[in-house]
Design an enzyme around this catalytic site. Structure first.
Site, PDB file in Angstrom:
ATOM      1  N   HIS A 181      -6.123  -6.267  -3.077  1.00  0.00           N
ATOM      2  CA  HIS A 181      -6.883  -6.376  -1.823  1.00  0.00           C
ATOM      3  C   HIS A 181      -7.101  -7.826  -1.417  1.00  0.00           C
ATOM      4  CE1 HIS A 181      -8.669  -2.034  -2.200  1.00  0.00           C
ATOM      5  NE2 HIS A 181      -7.445  -2.047  -1.704  1.00  0.00           N
ATOM      6  N   TRP A 188     -10.401  -8.468   3.191  1.00  0.00           N
ATOM      7  CA  TRP A 188     -11.238  -8.750   2.025  1.00  0.00           C
ATOM      8  C   TRP A 188     -11.375 -10.258   1.810  1.00  0.00           C
ATOM      9  CZ3 TRP A 188      -8.325  -4.360   2.377  1.00  0.00           C
ATOM     10  CH2 TRP A 188      -8.843  -3.162   1.865  1.00  0.00           C
ATOM     11  N   ASP A 246     -14.801  -1.847  -4.675  1.00  0.00           N
ATOM     12  CA  ASP A 246     -14.557  -3.277  -4.925  1.00  0.00           C
ATOM     13  C   ASP A 246     -15.793  -3.888  -5.590  1.00  0.00           C
ATOM     14  OD1 ASP A 246     -11.972  -3.566  -3.535  1.00  0.00           O
ATOM     15  OD2 ASP A 246     -13.115  -3.243  -1.692  1.00  0.00           O
ATOM     16  N   HIS A 293       0.606   4.092  -2.889  1.00  0.00           N
ATOM     17  CA  HIS A 293       0.232   5.478  -2.584  1.00  0.00           C
ATOM     18  C   HIS A 293       1.332   6.470  -2.947  1.00  0.00           C
ATOM     19  CE1 HIS A 293      -3.537   5.054   0.122  1.00  0.00           C
ATOM     20  NE2 HIS A 293      -3.512   4.126  -0.826  1.00  0.00           N
ATOM     21  N   ARG A 342       0.839  -1.223   0.000  1.00  0.00           N
ATOM     22  CA  ARG A 342       0.000   0.000   0.000  1.00  0.00           C
ATOM     23  C   ARG A 342       0.862   1.257   0.000  1.00  0.00           C
ATOM     24  NH1 ARG A 342      -2.953   2.245   4.735  1.00  0.00           N
ATOM     25  NH2 ARG A 342      -4.248   3.905   3.885  1.00  0.00           N
TER      26      ARG A 342
HETATM   27  C1  HEM Z   1      -9.093   0.798  -6.549  1.00  0.00           C
HETATM   28  C2  HEM Z   1      -9.053   1.803  -5.690  1.00  0.00           C
HETATM   29  C3  HEM Z   1      -8.598   1.579  -4.262  1.00  0.00           C
HETATM   30  C4  HEM Z   1      -9.223   2.008  -3.153  1.00  0.00           C
HETATM   31  C5  HEM Z   1     -10.487   2.850  -3.099  1.00  0.00           C
HETATM   32  C6  HEM Z   1      -8.480   1.503  -2.017  1.00  0.00           C
HETATM   33  C7  HEM Z   1      -8.804   1.732  -0.698  1.00  0.00           C
HETATM   34  C8  HEM Z   1      -8.215   1.106   0.371  1.00  0.00           C
HETATM   35  C9  HEM Z   1      -8.609   1.281   1.738  1.00  0.00           C
HETATM   36  C10 HEM Z   1      -9.751   2.190   2.226  1.00  0.00           C
HETATM   37  C11 HEM Z   1      -7.811   0.498   2.491  1.00  0.00           C
HETATM   38  C12 HEM Z   1      -7.871   0.339   4.008  1.00  0.00           C
HETATM   39  C13 HEM Z   1      -6.917   1.300   4.681  1.00  0.00           C
HETATM   40  C14 HEM Z   1      -7.048   1.213   6.193  1.00  0.00           C
HETATM   41  O1  HEM Z   1      -8.167   1.241   6.704  1.00  0.00           O
HETATM   42  O2  HEM Z   1      -5.994   1.112   6.859  1.00  0.00           O
HETATM   43  C15 HEM Z   1      -6.906  -0.177   1.612  1.00  0.00           C
HETATM   44  C16 HEM Z   1      -5.961  -1.089   2.000  1.00  0.00           C
HETATM   45  C17 HEM Z   1      -5.091  -1.698   1.150  1.00  0.00           C
HETATM   46  N1  HEM Z   1      -4.928  -1.421  -0.193  1.00  0.00           N
HETATM   47 FE1  HEM Z   1      -6.183  -0.366  -1.331  1.00  0.00          FE
HETATM   48  N2  HEM Z   1      -7.409   0.795  -2.474  1.00  0.00           N
HETATM   49  C18 HEM Z   1      -7.435   0.823  -3.849  1.00  0.00           C
HETATM   50  C19 HEM Z   1      -6.503   0.274  -4.695  1.00  0.00           C
HETATM   51  C20 HEM Z   1      -5.379  -0.409  -4.278  1.00  0.00           C
HETATM   52  C21 HEM Z   1      -4.288  -0.783  -5.128  1.00  0.00           C
HETATM   53  C22 HEM Z   1      -4.171  -0.404  -6.598  1.00  0.00           C
HETATM   54  C23 HEM Z   1      -3.406  -1.478  -4.352  1.00  0.00           C
HETATM   55  C24 HEM Z   1      -2.088  -2.087  -4.730  1.00  0.00           C
HETATM   56  C25 HEM Z   1      -1.690  -2.382  -5.953  1.00  0.00           C
HETATM   57  C26 HEM Z   1      -3.954  -1.534  -3.009  1.00  0.00           C
HETATM   58  C27 HEM Z   1      -3.402  -2.183  -1.942  1.00  0.00           C
HETATM   59  C28 HEM Z   1      -3.907  -2.198  -0.661  1.00  0.00           C
HETATM   60  C29 HEM Z   1      -3.403  -3.045   0.408  1.00  0.00           C
HETATM   61  C30 HEM Z   1      -2.328  -4.096   0.273  1.00  0.00           C
HETATM   62  C31 HEM Z   1      -4.143  -2.719   1.546  1.00  0.00           C
HETATM   63  C32 HEM Z   1      -4.004  -3.343   2.938  1.00  0.00           C
HETATM   64  C33 HEM Z   1      -3.020  -2.556   3.777  1.00  0.00           C
HETATM   65  C34 HEM Z   1      -2.769  -3.150   5.156  1.00  0.00           C
HETATM   66  O3  HEM Z   1      -3.304  -4.203   5.501  1.00  0.00           O
HETATM   67  O4  HEM Z   1      -1.991  -2.523   5.912  1.00  0.00           O
HETATM   68  N3  HEM Z   1      -5.134  -0.851  -3.001  1.00  0.00           N
HETATM   69  N4  HEM Z   1      -7.168   0.218   0.316  1.00  0.00           N
END
Ligand code: HEM
Length: 299
Positions: free
Chosen positions: A177, A220, A250, A19, A15
């Protein structure tokens, strides 16, 4: 590799890199590095304090000892290296990475807030031409049987098209995710209440090894430390009920006519998912990069 596995840190490292890179705007009037992209600017305030980056300071802290040990490695490269390694360590595909990204040098190089996606309403770009389809254009589209954007599909397209991705890339990257959790609540790193899949003692890698990280938050997928295609099964099927997490962004992948064929393909074939994911991840990792030496190098 050892660092990624040590405390189940793979998701936050992925993440963090997303970002840093995902702020890129291919149409920006600003020169590098203010156009965003994989330039390490996320290590600076104000960017690390942007709302979308809540919790990512812990990802930076994980990398700091490596940066101290190998100061000649730039931040932008280190962040992307950690992410690609994390995908691989969690069982995902090997990504054909290159290195040599030039680092943003000062906090003034940070991109303005607002380029990263929101997962649920309100979506910030409701007035863009895409979302204008909610009015007159939406009605016209229905009459002409054209695909109709909802708020969340329009938002996803606004954000990812700005980076240069198409629908295939959006769906493939969303599959990241398959790892990790949502629900990091505060700057202390506390998570929201556990689900049965994120409670203390569960085995999120799918074997019999309990998680080494803090419990809590909502994942997820069941095996949220294993990189596989299970996201594409759990999101549409409602498997796990309220115990599994889903953002509006999602869910829309399984409804929208442009996204659905890719989501179905990845549900049916992990091989197809890995193939497309590694291409999209490589592209993401290179967004907006300036290379030194020119063209970068492989390791
Ligand atoms: C498509 C649009 C996306 C949205 C709206 C989104 C949104 C989010 C949100 C809200 C979280 C939770 C953050 C938290 O509460 O700590 C999250 C976690 C995460 N996202 Fe996304 N995300 C998107 C795309 C992506 C992409 C493109 C990647 C990587 C290629 C990604 C990888 C991750 C990972 C690995 C986590 C888990 C982080 C953890 O467990 O510490 N996301 N995302």
């Amino acid at each position: 590799m050892k660092m990624c596995a040590a405390d189940d840190d793979n998701p936050i490292l992925i993440r963090l890199a997303w970002h840093d890179a995902g702020t890129f705007n291919k149409d920006s009037a600003e020169p590098w590095p203010r156009c965003g992209g994989a330039n390490g600017s996320i290590r600076f305030e104000p960017e690390i304090n942007h709302e979308a980056n809540l919790g990512l300071v812990f990802g930076l802290k994980l990398l700091q000892p490596l940066k101290d040990k190998y100061p000649e490695v730039g931040w932008a490269d280190l962040i992307q290296l950690a992410s690609a390694t994390a995908v691989e360590e969690a069982g995902g595909p090997v990504i054909d990475m290159r290195y040599g990204r030039k680092d943003a040098a000062t906090p003034k190089d940070c991109v303005d807030e607002g380029n990263l996606p929101a997962g649920d309403a309100p979506f910030p770009d409701a007035d863009t031409p895409q979302n204008a389809r909610h009015g007159f254009f939406r009605s016209l589209s229905w009459m002409l049987l054209l695909p109709v954007d909802t708020m969340e599909t329009a938002h996803l397209r606004n954000v990812f098209y700005r980076m240069g991705f198409g629908d295939e890339g959006i769906v493939a990257l969303s599959g990241a995710h398959t790892l990790g959790r949502a629900g990091q609540l505060n700057a202390e790193g506390d998570w929201s209440p556990c689900t049965k899949f994120t409670a203390a003692g569960v085995c999120p890698r799918g074997g019999d090894a309990p998680s080494k990280g803090n419990p809590g938050g909502s994942s997820w997928t069941r095996n949220w430390m294993k990189f596989d295609n299970s996201y594409f099964a759990t999101v549409p099927d409602g498997e796990g009920g309220s115990e599994l997490f889903k953002l509006e962004t999602d869910k829309c992948l399984f409804v929208d006519k442009g996204f659905l064929p890719f989501a179905q393909k990845y549900k049916e074939s992990q091989e197809a998912f890995f193939e497309d994911y590694k291409k999209a991840h490589k592209m993401l990792s290179e967004l907006g990069a300036v290379w030194e030496p020119e063209g970068g190098f492989a390791i």
